[in-house]
Design an enzyme around this catalytic site. Structure first.
Site, PDB file in Angstrom:
ATOM      1  N   CYS A 254      42.712   6.414 -37.393  1.00 26.61           N
ATOM      2  CA  CYS A 254      42.049   7.325 -38.343  1.00 26.61           C
ATOM      3  C   CYS A 254      41.105   6.550 -39.251  1.00 26.61           C
ATOM      4  O   CYS A 254      40.161   7.109 -39.794  1.00 26.61           O
ATOM      5  CB  CYS A 254      43.061   8.030 -39.233  1.00 26.61           C
ATOM      6  SG  CYS A 254      44.647   8.330 -38.476  1.00 26.61           S
TER       7      CYS A 254
ATOM      8  N   LYS B  25      57.310  18.796 -34.242  1.00 29.74           N
ATOM      9  CA  LYS B  25      56.612  19.142 -32.994  1.00 29.74           C
ATOM     10  C   LYS B  25      56.159  17.828 -32.352  1.00 29.74           C
ATOM     11  O   LYS B  25      55.296  17.131 -32.883  1.00 29.74           O
ATOM     12  CB  LYS B  25      55.423  20.043 -33.315  1.00 29.74           C
ATOM     13  CG  LYS B  25      54.357  20.154 -32.222  1.00 29.74           C
ATOM     14  CD  LYS B  25      54.837  20.864 -30.972  1.00 29.74           C
ATOM     15  CE  LYS B  25      53.708  20.994 -29.952  1.00 29.74           C
ATOM     16  NZ  LYS B  25      53.346  19.705 -29.317  1.00 29.74           N
TER      17      LYS B  25
ATOM     18  N   GLU C  94      33.471  12.128 -36.556  1.00 29.13           N
ATOM     19  CA  GLU C  94      34.336  11.159 -35.884  1.00 29.13           C
ATOM     20  C   GLU C  94      34.268  11.306 -34.366  1.00 29.13           C
ATOM     21  O   GLU C  94      34.359  12.402 -33.845  1.00 29.13           O
ATOM     22  CB  GLU C  94      35.786  11.382 -36.360  1.00 29.13           C
ATOM     23  CG  GLU C  94      36.771  10.351 -35.837  1.00 29.13           C
ATOM     24  CD  GLU C  94      38.207  10.658 -36.264  1.00 29.13           C
ATOM     25  OE1 GLU C  94      38.882   9.750 -36.744  1.00 29.13           O
ATOM     26  OE2 GLU C  94      38.643  11.830 -36.126  1.00 29.13           O
TER      27      GLU C  94
ATOM     28  N   GLU D 206      45.836  15.533 -41.886  1.00 27.45           N
ATOM     29  CA  GLU D 206      44.958  14.358 -41.914  1.00 27.45           C
ATOM     30  C   GLU D 206      44.133  14.484 -40.645  1.00 27.45           C
ATOM     31  O   GLU D 206      44.654  14.339 -39.557  1.00 27.45           O
ATOM     32  CB  GLU D 206      45.828  13.107 -41.959  1.00 27.45           C
ATOM     33  CG  GLU D 206      45.088  11.884 -42.434  1.00 27.45           C
ATOM     34  CD  GLU D 206      44.864  10.938 -41.288  1.00 27.45           C
ATOM     35  OE1 GLU D 206      43.926  11.206 -40.506  1.00 27.45           O
ATOM     36  OE2 GLU D 206      45.604   9.949 -41.173  1.00 27.45           O
TER      37      GLU D 206
ATOM     38  N   SER E 240      43.214  15.858 -34.761  1.00 26.65           N
ATOM     39  CA  SER E 240      41.780  16.142 -34.738  1.00 26.65           C
ATOM     40  C   SER E 240      41.381  17.185 -35.771  1.00 26.65           C
ATOM     41  O   SER E 240      42.212  17.946 -36.270  1.00 26.65           O
ATOM     42  CB  SER E 240      41.388  16.658 -33.361  1.00 26.65           C
ATOM     43  OG  SER E 240      41.913  17.958 -33.173  1.00 26.65           O
TER      44      SER E 240
END
Lengths: 507, 507
Positions: free
Chosen positions: B271, B155, B363, B234, B211
């Site tokens: 990340c 994707k 985050e 992740e 996210s």
């Protein structure tokens, strides 16, 4: 399994459960060295051996399983513990990898990196009904989690509460005497406590052996937590077995006897029971299997809940349209109050019937099997592809098939690998060797984690996760990763320059 | 990320998606030998290298990332592909284990058992926004899944649609020319198609970098399927960094510069960005960090959706009670239409404030960091224990601390290991080496599968599952498991008798 409250599932108070979980979370078992844990596991094995008479006597009373089976199962339990002790002493399970710093690394200067596996944290283990020792209080899940360095909170199975209590007492005493910290192991009995614990942030993983319904409900809880945790559930498996025309020609009697022995072993209450037998069209085996199955004496079911569910499911399946009841098992009372049942065998007709009557493709835990006949390789393959994920697929073929047969067998085996974790040739799936090359797992619903095994030494992998140390000073490294290798553990080392070949060839 | 429809996410029709998934499910890539796959991966790497100018040019236009960064990232991408090719040629990733038949096994006669790892099946990979090459179409997830033998349905990320298309075309051509079967790789672009595919029984695993909101939604879909599948997500990581008083005394300037460089690298869109800096009480570093951060020029965000979310989150956090805004970043328009932003730094006051203002522990993807000061080891530990699971924890300590400091550092490192996948000493977490000892993963929400890594050679493990062959005739064994070992693969063999020591000592 039944969801009615069981008097043997005495509920912990919220305070009691909280104490158990706090002790597990605060426990320093994860900080002990692999050798310390090895000694403790061996001490538990010794303690169980020393108490084997009392343990087997209690299990005999509670489960009604044959004495030889229980004695053998206890031996398996202590062998498992010693096997994990040996894995710990060997140390390769830690998969230690060292990358030396490399200023000329293909992607720019590379720091010193050292990777190993650490325990995930407290593991909640749900004991199984059908193995009062080997998949219960001190069983494979407990042994592998403790070996990994994870404290264990054990939810006892109500089918053998006193055996569980006695085993837990033995485990706790042995751990304590070998210096294991408080909180390393605890037994809980409450059904609600078992569910609350899975929702608790102090629990880091779950392990379960039991029904699809119960296991899926727990998996859903573990996955929908605010912080989802891994849940290693071994649920239900139909374990299809295939017999080729050549195999029937060569060894019909052996196959019939082997199949009946396997699906009725332990009153059919093994995860690896072959539940479906696929035979060549026109086979004489159904008749012979029916004869042999009729001769199998009734055996006590493990618990009333299991017996009840077996009774209902069997009755429903016998009523299905187009199904021939080759043998209708009987049910007799037993002094224990749990029913004794004799085998039931259905004939579904053509194998393709299984594609529509999918109820026949679900595990019916007990001495029950379904036979169906295939008239082409294509039909066989389409049925096998429709069987839900299984622990095993069994294949009986001629000793020396011709090249056409070999080709179709290869296709069959490819399908078997896609749908299961173990492919058994010319033998039967019950009886699971506890060894490094064993795989006891498979695609859902056989398990909720097909990449893991709950039997064999690889079972320890479930309770470990990797941590890397980058550019760490020697005094801050775990002993296992220090330059001097004080624990003498096996490591793989990746030297500077070794990666130059990864860059593109000059053009 | 934003959930508004994006014109670059052109939706596949149901028929188109069905064709893609059928091709993946029917694909024979899983049946190819490791050496064949190695050659194909190397061919993909060569093809990407050969087209690097066009690829980098397109990525430059679409992402606005610096050219050197993009060139380096494409090199990383091809290095990754070649690294997995090398893993395949080595073969130890298959973990082949052979147990010889043993009539005298401790638990009764043991059959011949041979275990290896097989590909799980088609993998659905969601490309990341922030690595248009290394975590995108031909990135680490794709490389490790293809290496494992799994067809990949990719994707594309809407942030770089043309780069994705061009990369996919290069991958497809190279695979085709090296003889890979149809269905080995496909690109999809539709957001709805990406969700439908995850629900489809033909997909066996998912891999995602992005996210927490998006990743968790997909994880929930994967886990709640009728047949749940593994989802390697992740998601989000705060990556706390700790500086001791000794470290500040020795290298204040280096630490300030290193921190600012790391949290603003790539406009803070990594990340592994260190999002929280824990300093000793009374530290002079906040002042210096603010000065340096003010000098960092504005940089373009990756996409409008990311920029919008960053703007909103940053504004909210700056308004929190008790928070001091050390540097308030600016936002400027960019010809691309995606905003350029300069760094924002907050000072939360005492570290314990983070225990109540938990929004600061989440985050905020962009050039943003939070500073807090601890006045005791205890306060530091309690804050670190409250930080959600992270990819990394960074520790800056004095070169030669005294024994008290060593003790408290050891406690700190134990906490860091419990909460992350990589502990970085005296360096910064951005810049992730692609090597065997790398660990890019961590407890939730850093990832949905803490026992796996998405960077480094161990990433291949995610897409494999074990299968054992019991008592198999040679002609039905996969070549890798045959007695003659025609592929010359490494194996561990377990001989008869080796397990006698597992039995209880005679008493």
């Amino acid at each position: 399994m039944s969801t009615t409250p069981n008097p043997t599932e005495a509920e912990e108070t919220q305070e009691q459960l909280d104490r158990v979980l706090s002790a597990a979370a605060d426990c320093t078992w994860s900080q002990t060295s692999p050798h310390t844990r090895a000694d403790a596991l061996a001490a538990v094995a010794d303690a169980l051996d020393a108490r084997s008479d009392a343990l087997v006597r209690e299990a005999l009373r509670e489960t009604g399983l044959p004495e030889a089976r229980l004695t053998g199962e206890l031996t398996r339990t202590t062998v498992q513990l010693r096997m994990f002790a040996e894995e710990l002493r060997d140390g390769s399970y830690l998969r230690i990898a060292l990358d030396r710093a490399d200023p000329d690394f293909a992607l720019g200067a590379r720091p010193d990196l050292r990777r190993w596996l650490i325990p995930v944290g407290p593991v909640l283990v749900y004991a199984a009904s059908n193995f009062p020792f080997a998949f219960s209080v001190a069983g494979g899940d407990t042994a592998s989690a403790l070996a990994a360095g994870c404290p264990v909170v054990l939810k006892a199975h109500p089918g053998h509460p006193e055996t569980s209590r006695l085993t837990a007492e033995t485990v706790l005493t042995a751990l304590r005497e070998s210096g294991a910290p408080e909180g390393t192991f605890a037994l809980i009995t409450g059904r609600q406590a078992g569910v609350s614990a899975l929702r608790d942030p102090r629990v880091a993983a779950g392990a379960f052996t039991g029904s699809v319904t119960g296991g899926r409900a727990l998996f859903d809880i573990a996955s929908s937590r605010q912080d989802p945790i891994p849940f290693f559930g071994e649920l239900g498996s139909i374990n299809p077995a295939v017999v080729t025309a050549g195999a029937e020609r060569e060894s019909a009697e052996q196959i019939a006897a082997g199949f009946v022995g396997s699906f009725t072993l332990g009153a059919g209450q093994f995860c690896t029971k072959p539940g479906i037998l696929l035979l060549p069209s026109g086979s004489e085996l159904p008749k012979r299997i029916a004869e042999l199955a009729r001769d199998v004496p009734a055996a006590r079911m493990l618990t009333s809940a299991i017996a009840e569910r077996y009774r209902e499911t069997t009755a429903q399946l016998c009523e299905l349209d187009g199904v021939e009841v080759l043998v209708r098992g009987t049910e007799e009372p037993d002094p224990s109050g749990v029913a004794r049942v004799s085998p039931t065998v259905l004939h579904a007709g053509g194998a393709s019937e299984l594609l529509t009557e999918t109820a026949l493709l679900e595990e019916n835990f007990g001495p029950f099997a379904v036979i169906a006949e295939y008239s082409s390789d294509e039909e066989l393959r389409s049925v096998l592809a429709a069987v839900p994920g299984s622990l095993t697929v069994t294949v009986h073929a001629a000793d020396d098939p011709d090249s056409d047969e070999r080709r179709s067998l290869r296709d069959l085996v490819a399908l078997a690998a896609a749908g299961s974790g173990r492919i058994v040739f010319g033998q039967w799936p019950t009886g699971v060797a506890v060894t490094p090359a064993q795989q006891h797992g498979g695609p859902y619903p056989a398990t909720t984690a097909a990449s893991t095994t709950s039997v064999g030494t690889a079972a320890i992998d479930r309770f470990l996760r990797p941590v890397s140390y980058q550019n760490a000073p020697e005094f801050l490294l775990p002993e296992a990763l220090r330059e001097s290798n004080p624990l003498g553990l096996p490591r793989s080392t990746h030297q500077p320059g070794a990666s130059q070949r990864w860059t593109a060839p000059q053009q």
